[in-house]
Motif scaffolding. Structure first.
Motif, PDB file in Angstrom:
ATOM      1  N   LYS A  78       0.830  -1.201   0.000  1.00  0.00           N
ATOM      2  CA  LYS A  78       0.000   0.000   0.000  1.00  0.00           C
ATOM      3  C   LYS A  78       0.860   1.244   0.000  1.00  0.00           C
ATOM      4  CE  LYS A  78      -3.735  -2.263   2.434  1.00  0.00           C
ATOM      5  NZ  LYS A  78      -4.192  -2.545   3.787  1.00  0.00           N
ATOM      6  N   VAL A  79       0.662   2.067  -0.994  1.00  0.00           N
ATOM      7  CA  VAL A  79       1.362   3.343  -1.084  1.00  0.00           C
ATOM      8  C   VAL A  79       0.340   4.427  -0.806  1.00  0.00           C
ATOM      9  CG1 VAL A  79       2.666   4.901  -2.558  1.00  0.00           C
ATOM     10  CG2 VAL A  79       2.980   2.441  -2.776  1.00  0.00           C
ATOM     11  N   GLY A  80       0.485   5.116   0.324  1.00  0.00           N
ATOM     12  CA  GLY A  80      -0.478   6.134   0.696  1.00  0.00           C
ATOM     13  C   GLY A  80      -1.887   5.572   0.801  1.00  0.00           C
ATOM     14  N   GLY A  81      -1.979   4.329   1.246  1.00  0.00           N
ATOM     15  CA  GLY A  81      -3.288   3.717   1.453  1.00  0.00           C
ATOM     16  C   GLY A  81      -3.785   2.865   0.298  1.00  0.00           C
ATOM     17  N   THR A  82      -3.289   3.069  -0.912  1.00  0.00           N
ATOM     18  CA  THR A  82      -3.784   2.302  -2.057  1.00  0.00           C
ATOM     19  C   THR A  82      -2.894   1.096  -2.319  1.00  0.00           C
ATOM     20  OG1 THR A  82      -4.141   4.489  -3.011  1.00  0.00           O
ATOM     21  CG2 THR A  82      -4.636   2.599  -4.409  1.00  0.00           C
ATOM     22  N   ASP A  83      -3.519  -0.088  -2.443  1.00  0.00           N
ATOM     23  CA  ASP A  83      -2.756  -1.290  -2.720  1.00  0.00           C
ATOM     24  C   ASP A  83      -2.383  -1.319  -4.195  1.00  0.00           C
ATOM     25  OD1 ASP A  83      -3.378  -4.897  -2.489  1.00  0.00           O
ATOM     26  OD2 ASP A  83      -1.582  -3.736  -2.907  1.00  0.00           O
ATOM     27  N   ILE A  84      -1.124  -1.137  -4.504  1.00  0.00           N
ATOM     28  CA  ILE A  84      -0.738  -1.063  -5.912  1.00  0.00           C
ATOM     29  C   ILE A  84      -0.617  -2.430  -6.571  1.00  0.00           C
ATOM     30  CG2 ILE A  84       0.432   1.135  -5.576  1.00  0.00           C
ATOM     31  CD1 ILE A  84       3.087  -0.314  -5.831  1.00  0.00           C
ATOM     32  N   LEU A  85      -0.659  -3.512  -5.783  1.00  0.00           N
ATOM     33  CA  LEU A  85      -0.518  -4.826  -6.400  1.00  0.00           C
ATOM     34  C   LEU A  85      -1.719  -5.174  -7.258  1.00  0.00           C
ATOM     35  CD1 LEU A  85       1.187  -7.154  -3.763  1.00  0.00           C
ATOM     36  CD2 LEU A  85       2.170  -5.890  -5.665  1.00  0.00           C
ATOM     37  N   GLY A  86      -2.855  -4.583  -6.951  1.00  0.00           N
ATOM     38  CA  GLY A  86      -4.048  -4.955  -7.694  1.00  0.00           C
ATOM     39  C   GLY A  86      -4.311  -4.068  -8.901  1.00  0.00           C
ATOM     40  N   LEU A  87      -3.465  -3.070  -9.118  1.00  0.00           N
ATOM     41  CA  LEU A  87      -3.760  -2.110 -10.171  1.00  0.00           C
ATOM     42  C   LEU A  87      -3.309  -2.577 -11.538  1.00  0.00           C
ATOM     43  CD1 LEU A  87      -2.591   1.144  -8.374  1.00  0.00           C
ATOM     44  CD2 LEU A  87      -4.888   0.210  -8.474  1.00  0.00           C
ATOM     45  N   GLU A  88      -4.021  -2.110 -12.556  1.00  0.00           N
ATOM     46  CA  GLU A  88      -3.631  -2.384 -13.937  1.00  0.00           C
ATOM     47  C   GLU A  88      -3.877  -1.140 -14.767  1.00  0.00           C
ATOM     48  OE1 GLU A  88      -2.058  -4.907 -15.126  1.00  0.00           O
ATOM     49  OE2 GLU A  88      -2.156  -6.027 -13.270  1.00  0.00           O
ATOM     50  N   GLY A  89      -3.331  -1.152 -15.967  1.00  0.00           N
ATOM     51  CA  GLY A  89      -3.640  -0.112 -16.950  1.00  0.00           C
ATOM     52  C   GLY A  89      -3.342   1.302 -16.476  1.00  0.00           C
ATOM     53  N   GLU A  90      -4.317   2.170 -16.636  1.00  0.00           N
ATOM     54  CA  GLU A  90      -4.140   3.584 -16.325  1.00  0.00           C
ATOM     55  C   GLU A  90      -3.837   3.797 -14.845  1.00  0.00           C
ATOM     56  OE1 GLU A  90      -3.838   5.648 -18.665  1.00  0.00           O
ATOM     57  OE2 GLU A  90      -3.455   7.311 -17.301  1.00  0.00           O
ATOM     58  N   ALA A  91      -4.516   3.047 -13.998  1.00  0.00           N
ATOM     59  CA  ALA A  91      -4.314   3.204 -12.561  1.00  0.00           C
ATOM     60  C   ALA A  91      -2.894   2.809 -12.187  1.00  0.00           C
ATOM     61  CB  ALA A  91      -5.323   2.353 -11.796  1.00  0.00           C
ATOM     62  N   LEU A  92      -2.369   1.772 -12.837  1.00  0.00           N
ATOM     63  CA  LEU A  92      -1.000   1.340 -12.553  1.00  0.00           C
ATOM     64  C   LEU A  92      -0.026   2.420 -12.985  1.00  0.00           C
ATOM     65  CD1 LEU A  92       1.088  -0.679 -11.652  1.00  0.00           C
ATOM     66  CD2 LEU A  92       0.914  -1.819 -13.865  1.00  0.00           C
ATOM     67  N   ARG A  93      -0.300   3.031 -14.141  1.00  0.00           N
ATOM     68  CA  ARG A  93       0.606   4.066 -14.611  1.00  0.00           C
ATOM     69  C   ARG A  93       0.608   5.243 -13.649  1.00  0.00           C
ATOM     70  NH1 ARG A  93      -0.877   4.856 -20.108  1.00  0.00           N
ATOM     71  NH2 ARG A  93       0.219   6.828 -19.928  1.00  0.00           N
ATOM     72  N   LYS A  94      -0.560   5.585 -13.104  1.00  0.00           N
ATOM     73  CA  LYS A  94      -0.607   6.669 -12.116  1.00  0.00           C
ATOM     74  C   LYS A  94       0.220   6.286 -10.900  1.00  0.00           C
ATOM     75  CE  LYS A  94      -4.179   9.828 -13.009  1.00  0.00           C
ATOM     76  NZ  LYS A  94      -3.814   9.709 -14.392  1.00  0.00           N
ATOM     77  N   ALA A  95       0.148   5.019 -10.531  1.00  0.00           N
ATOM     78  CA  ALA A  95       0.910   4.572  -9.366  1.00  0.00           C
ATOM     79  C   ALA A  95       2.402   4.647  -9.634  1.00  0.00           C
ATOM     80  CB  ALA A  95       0.492   3.151  -8.994  1.00  0.00           C
ATOM     81  N   ARG A  96       2.813   4.316 -10.844  1.00  0.00           N
ATOM     82  CA  ARG A  96       4.237   4.338 -11.161  1.00  0.00           C
ATOM     83  C   ARG A  96       4.811   5.731 -11.025  1.00  0.00           C
ATOM     84  NH1 ARG A  96       6.048  -0.387 -12.421  1.00  0.00           N
ATOM     85  NH2 ARG A  96       5.047  -1.810 -13.878  1.00  0.00           N
ATOM     86  N   GLN A  97       3.942   6.722 -11.233  1.00  0.00           N
ATOM     87  CA  GLN A  97       4.398   8.103 -11.055  1.00  0.00           C
ATOM     88  C   GLN A  97       4.894   8.325  -9.646  1.00  0.00           C
ATOM     89  OE1 GLN A  97       0.861  10.182 -12.606  1.00  0.00           O
ATOM     90  NE2 GLN A  97       2.194  11.964 -12.624  1.00  0.00           N
ATOM     91  N   ARG A  98       4.251   7.647  -8.690  1.00  0.00           N
ATOM     92  CA  ARG A  98       4.536   7.902  -7.287  1.00  0.00           C
ATOM     93  C   ARG A  98       5.669   7.033  -6.748  1.00  0.00           C
ATOM     94  NH1 ARG A  98      -0.965   6.904  -4.310  1.00  0.00           N
ATOM     95  NH2 ARG A  98       0.033   8.089  -2.663  1.00  0.00           N
TER      96      ARG A  98
END
Lengths: 339, 329, 294
Positions: A78-98
């Protein structure tokens, strides 16, 4: 204190990464290597957590899994509360920014056919929607921040020294203004004089940009200098996790103590005072892990119960966590009895 | 007063470049006494590995050569020795172990066979005698179950074990000098501790001199009695390890020691910035110039540093520093 | 401590693209440079030759088998009395064109197949590799003969026939390079930067996979020329064009009587393919990363 300041920026829960290993006959039972086995830790915003261990400890795989560069089998990151392991596509790309990554080998982590400015700009091209002018301005600022000159932007990686290449890698990691930067042995491949330059740079950048670091290393001296808290890994598990002063002044797990005593020291007083704890033999086969504590086969104070059941990572006071049957709330190292 | 086992006088090794030559070792002189442990310290490209290769007669053919100077080993000048004589000495009287045990061992030959081969070549042992001796050597380097491991292949062993096998091969013929080129850089720190322990014990038993090449000051402090600090092909400082660490007399040595974060025994909250040595090492092209090659990175730099090569200044306790400002440090 | 003189700042180098560095290395290989010069001459000859020497290669200008230089014809005449020089010059155009075009077809097919196989692995790789193996074991000459015989014998068809059987080597090289490069850290770094797959394949990995592909492509031009010569020799070519192989083929019965009609075009093929091979060797050394200093 606001909500965000209380909660940790990075919260890793029960992270497990396994690789399939085909042994024996082609149709036999599949066996797996659990490179990272049920690992949990947190990092507060603005701080540095160092993950240390030797080869086979799983520290690099942990870093790659947190960065979503290697698939995780189980767990949550969890990065800032959001579990990034479950993300894909656009949401994953937003996560990679962080969450960005600094690699170990300055010689192979830069594309030999790309100019330095293109390398630093790549994350901006893929992860942001800024205009060309804005991107160029960011690249200019980043080059300055890491101590490189504007004229060097057009050069190719092979025209830079090792230390300079690592600076390019750092600039690239900063491009999207991430909150968390994972540093995988960022100075191990550099000469010692250059190491100091890069470590100082990393600390300055952390202060200036409010960065949080997950710092992977095998070098305890560097770790002692850089980190606020440390997690020691052995064979895929965290065996000890404490803040800097606690771990170095009062190491509780026998492996941690052995690791610290093995580091060769320039300080003669320390050399004479430290009793060298030699741990014999080699780590067990990671595919056929023995039941019980994984360190038991090499531990100088192992008892029968150590070989029977694996100890949990327990908090023995003040946030100091240890995975050892022989350590209780008194927080005394079991090796103290040996001296 | 014993004679030095190895006496290097004004050694100059040249490397062929695209347009000319560069002195990768520039006028190096030092002595090694029997049974002594000496360490060469420096960063990459300073020439420390080249010195070792020169002693072994293994400079890359056509590219590197000994331009001048003497390498006197046990009274014999190796620079004028024939290739046949050098082959006799290599592995027998002077041995070397390298950084990467995986690539230094032949992956398709058993470890026992690799040790036995050295014994048969230099000591003329029979196959059986050499094989038995190989097993004993594996035991001496503390590999468990030596009798059965003798028929293992390198890939069946861990990095630390392979390095021990390298040590066994190197020490098989009881050499007078063992050169260890970054022997533990590729190994984990706990394995490194085991290897250092082993080398120290073996040295005590056999009286072999050890020349250890490393970039790790901590390793030097653990293993060596004297050290030579190298920079850009030249000797920056030489002397007893404890003296130099206590009071280094060359700015580069000082930088080398203080720029590394060392583990402190009693840790406190305060954290200082690491002392930086600014700039980078000079390229091969700039070696050999008549000035101090460290000057561009040195905070004590003055006019004469840029005009003339610094002289060697002795300090009585065996410490010698090549610096114009050595006394002031 | 005296006043510290100013350190001269490290002068900024000029950006040197890896291909510029490769050219520097290539230049030092004398054989390759000479071969390149010869190749350039041949190409110039092929382009400008038929313009400057305007004789129609199909026109019968003299008696048959006039030896070279005897009757004012530098290379003599063939079995029909046609000007050998005109035939060789026009043939150069055809042979080189087909060689190049066929190599291009091969490379396009081969790189696409190899890149997809090497990048995606798994089922995609399995299927593509089986297809590659199928084409690999085809008897190439027979297959192209069949293609040309079934369809019309036009230049594009010949080009296609050659291209479609020669791509497997490029595919294998491309796949192997992709397998190697995809594990390198800078590819992981690009993934961490959010670069998408297609871009990863063609903008990050492929430029770094080029060196062995370039070398192979250069060599393929040579083998395509030979291939075409073989097909023409067997008569499986467009009768309205002249190519070196065709000259040899049509004059082959007279090899003992007027050997020059066969050896001259044969020599042309030999020199061209040799020059291409030497250039290819030079490229291999120039682009070999091991020779580049760190």
């Amino acid at each position: 204190m606001s909500e965000t300041e209380n909660k940790p920026l990075l919260d890793v829960e029960n992270l497990t990464v396994r690789f399939e290993v085909s042994r024996g006959g082609g149709w036999g039972k599949r066996s797996y290597l659990y490179a990272v086995d049920d690992v949990s830790f947190t990092v507060k915003r603005g701080e540095t957590l160092a993950v240390v261990g030797e080869s086979g400890s799983g520290k690099t795989t942990t870093a790659l899994a947190v960065a979503r560069l290697v698939p995780a089998y189980e767990g949550a990151v969890k990065v800032g509360g959001t579990d990034i392991l479950g993300l894909e596509g656009e949401a994953l790309r937003k996560a990679r920014q962080r969450v960005q990554f600094i690699f170990q080998d300055p010689y192979s982590s830069l594309n030999p056919r790309q100019r330095a400015e293109a390398i630093v700009r790549e994350p901006l091209d893929s992860l942001s929607t800024k205009s060309e002018a804005e991107k160029q301005e960011i690249v200019d600022r980043l080059f300055r921040a890491v101590g490189l000159r504007k004229e060097q932007q057009r050069l190719f990686p092979h025209q830079f020294s090792g230390g300079q290449r690592q600076r390019i890698g750092i600039a690239r990691a900063l491009a999207t203004q991430p909150e968390l930067i994972i540093c995988d042995e960022p100075v191990s491949a550099l000469d010692v004089a250059i190491q100091a330059q890069i470590l100082n740079l990393l600390r300055r950048l952390q202060a200036e940009f409010g960065l949080t670091y997950l710092f992977i290393s095998h070098d305890l001296g560097v770790v002692q200098h850089m980190c606020d808290s440390i997690a020691v890994m052995y064979m895929g598990k965290v065996v000890e996790h404490a803040d800097r002063l606690s771990l170095f002044n009062n190491p509780l797990h026998p492996y941690t103590a052995a690791l610290l005593s093995a580091v060769p020291s320039v300080d003669r007083a320390r050399r004479e005072a430290t009793r060298r704890i030699l741990i014999p033999g080699d780590p067990p086969d990671p595919v056929n892990m023995p039941k019980g504590c994984r360190f038991a086969s090499r531990c100088p104070v192992a008892e029968a119960r150590c070989r029977e059941s694996a100890p949990d990572l327990r908090d023995v006071g003040g946030g100091h966590r240890v995975a050892c049957h022989l350590v209780d709330e008194r927080a005394v190292s079991p090796l103290a009895a040996l001296t | 007063m014993t004679e030095p086992l190895l006496k290097v006088e004004n050694l100059r090794i040249e490397l062929k470049l695209r347009d000319g030559v560069a002195p990768v070792i520039d006028d190096l002189s030092f002595e090694l006494m029997p049974g002594e442990s000496l360490s060469f310290v420096g960063e990459s490209g300073c020439g420390k590995s080249m010195t070792a290769l020169a002693i072994m007669g293994l400079l890359p053919e056509g590219i590197g050569r000994i331009a001048s100077g003497k390498l006197i080993f046990d009274g014999e000048d190796l620079t004028t020795a024939s290739e046949a004589r050098l082959r006799q000495i290599r592995g027998n009287e002077i041995s070397m172990i390298f950084q990467e045990p995986m690539t230094s061992l032949n992956p398709v030959i058993t470890v026992g066979e690799q040790i036995a081969e050295v014994l048969r070549t230099h000591q003329g042992l029979s196959r059986k005698a050499a094989w038995d001796q190989a097993a004993e050597l594996l035991d001496a380097v503390r590999i468990p179950n030596p009798r059965s491991r003798v028929s293992d292949y390198p890939f069946q062993m861990s990095g630390g074990q392979r390095q021990r096998v390298m040590i066994a091969i190197a020490l098989a013929c009881k050499p007078k000098i063992l050169i260890a080129d970054e022997p533990t850089t590729a190994l984990d720190v706990t394995v490194q501790a085991q290897i250092f322990d082993l080398l120290r014990d073996l040295r005590a038993q056999t009286g072999t001199s050890i020349i250890m090449i490393t970039h790790d000051m901590g390793a030097v402090a653990e293993m060596a009695e004297r050290m030579i600090v190298m920079y850009a092909g030249r000797k920056a400082e030489i002397g007893p390890v404890d003296q130099i660490i206590d009071h280094a007399r060359h700015p580069y040595t000082q930088g080398l020691i203080s720029c590394v974060p060392h583990i402190m025994s009693d840790l406190t909250e305060t954290r200082e910035e690491l002392t930086e040595v600014p700039g980078i090492v000079p390229s091969l092209r700039e070696f050999g110039r008549d000035q101090c090659l460290f000057a561009s990175r040195c905070k004590y730099r003055s006019g004469e540093c840029l005009q003339h090569r610094p002289p060697a200044k002795g300090f009585g306790n065996g410490q010698i520093s090549d610096c114009w400002h050595a006394e002031a440090l | 401590m005296s006043d510290t003189p100013v350190i001269p700042e490290e002068p900024i180098q000029k950006a040197r693209h890896p291909f510029v560095e490769a050219w520097e290395m290539f230049r030092r290989n004398h054989a390759a440079v000479v071969a390149l010069a010869v190749l350039v001459l041949i190409i110039l000859g092929a382009i400008f030759g038929p313009i400057l020497y305007a004789t129609d290669p199909f026109e019968m200008v003299w008696a048959p088998f006039s030896p070279p230089g005897v009757d004012g014809y530098l290379l003599g005449t063939d079995y029909l009395g046609r000007d050998m020089m005109a035939m060789v010059l026009n043939g150069a155009r055809v042979s080189l064109l087909i060689g190049l075009a066929a190599a291009v077809v091969s490379v396009v097919i081969g790189v696409t197949v190899g890149a997809l196989a090497g990048f995606y692995r798994g089922l995609v790789e399995e299927v593509l590799m089986r297809i590659t193996e199928f084409f690999q074991v085809l008897p190439t000459l027979l297959f192209s003969m069949v293609v040309v015989a079934l369809f019309k014998t036009s230049l594009p068809m010949i080009t296609f026939a050659i291209g479609v059987v020669s791509w497997t080597a490029v595919a294998r090289i491309t796949r192997s390079e992709f397998l190697r490069i995809r594990e390198l850290e800078y590819v992981t770094a690009s993934r961490a930067s959010g670069v998408k797959n297609l871009r990863l394949m063609f903008k990050v990995i492929l430029p770094n996979a080029l060196p062995p592909i370039i070398v192979q492509s250069a060599l393929m031009v040579g083998s395509a020329i030979l291939f075409e010569a073989g097909l023409s020799f067997l008569g499986l070519t467009d009768p309205n064009i002249v190519s070196w192989g065709q000259i040899i083929g049509s004059n082959r019965q007279y090899i003992l009587d007027a050997s020059f009609t066969v050896t001259i075009p044969g020599l042309a093929i030999f020199v061209t393919v040799l020059a291409i091979s030497l250039v290819g060797d030079g490229l291999n050394d120039a682009l070999n990363p091991k020779l580049r200093q760190r």
